[in-house]
Write a protein that holds these residues in place. Structure first.
Motif, PDB file in Angstrom:
ATOM      1  N   VAL A  75     -28.053  24.395  32.271  1.00  0.00           N
ATOM      2  CA  VAL A  75     -28.672  24.080  30.982  1.00  0.00           C
ATOM      3  C   VAL A  75     -30.126  24.544  30.962  1.00  0.00           C
ATOM      4  N   ASN A  76     -30.834  24.380  32.072  1.00  0.00           N
ATOM      5  CA  ASN A  76     -32.214  24.872  32.129  1.00  0.00           C
ATOM      6  C   ASN A  76     -32.261  26.389  31.972  1.00  0.00           C
ATOM      7  N   LYS A  77     -31.314  27.100  32.563  1.00  0.00           N
ATOM      8  CA  LYS A  77     -31.264  28.556  32.407  1.00  0.00           C
ATOM      9  C   LYS A  77     -30.989  28.909  30.949  1.00  0.00           C
ATOM     10  N   LEU A  78     -30.080  28.185  30.303  1.00  0.00           N
ATOM     11  CA  LEU A  78     -29.793  28.427  28.890  1.00  0.00           C
ATOM     12  C   LEU A  78     -31.039  28.201  28.036  1.00  0.00           C
ATOM     13  N   LYS A  79     -31.754  27.123  28.288  1.00  0.00           N
ATOM     14  CA  LYS A  79     -32.988  26.853  27.550  1.00  0.00           C
ATOM     15  C   LYS A  79     -34.004  27.975  27.737  1.00  0.00           C
ATOM     16  N   TYR A  80     -34.115  28.470  28.967  1.00  0.00           N
ATOM     17  CA  TYR A  80     -35.050  29.559  29.268  1.00  0.00           C
ATOM     18  C   TYR A  80     -34.662  30.821  28.492  1.00  0.00           C
ATOM     19  N   VAL A  81     -33.385  31.182  28.520  1.00  0.00           N
ATOM     20  CA  VAL A  81     -32.925  32.393  27.840  1.00  0.00           C
ATOM     21  C   VAL A  81     -33.124  32.251  26.330  1.00  0.00           C
ATOM     22  N   MET A  82     -32.838  31.071  25.796  1.00  0.00           N
ATOM     23  CA  MET A  82     -32.989  30.845  24.358  1.00  0.00           C
ATOM     24  C   MET A  82     -34.465  30.883  23.946  1.00  0.00           C
ATOM     25  N   SER A  83     -35.354  30.450  24.819  1.00  0.00           N
ATOM     26  CA  SER A  83     -36.787  30.422  24.480  1.00  0.00           C
ATOM     27  C   SER A  83     -37.392  31.827  24.460  1.00  0.00           C
ATOM     28  N   ARG A  84     -36.759  32.780  25.141  1.00  0.00           N
ATOM     29  CA  ARG A  84     -37.268  34.153  25.155  1.00  0.00           C
ATOM     30  C   ARG A  84     -37.045  34.848  23.820  1.00  0.00           C
ATOM     31  N   ASP A  85     -36.081  34.403  23.042  1.00  0.00           N
ATOM     32  CA  ASP A  85     -35.753  35.073  21.770  1.00  0.00           C
ATOM     33  C   ASP A  85     -36.615  34.595  20.630  1.00  0.00           C
TER      34      ASP A  85
END
Length: 61
Positions: A51-61
């Motif tokens: 979930v932390n990785k998903l949050k990180y990837v989503m925050s880059r966009d």
């Protein structure tokens, strides 16, 4: 499962040989990320990392 600001997150676990593939999918956008972890790690820990990785990837966009 709630992903905080990102809404609902679907988490899937798949045993692959001597590892566990964990996918976290944002229910709203369909964005998916995966991690590979030890089957000895707790589901809570693997879920947190995915979930932390998903949050990180989503925050880059």
């Amino acid at each position: 499962m709630s992903g905080g600001d990102n809404g609902d997150v679907i988490v899937e676990f798949v045993q692959v040989g001597n590892a566990v593939k964990v996918s976290a999918i944002d229910a709203k956008t369909g964005r998916e990320v995966s991690i590979v972890g030890s089957p000895r790690a707790s589901r809570e820990e693997l879920t947190r990392v995915a979930v932390n990785k998903l949050k990180y990837v989503m925050s880059r966009d």
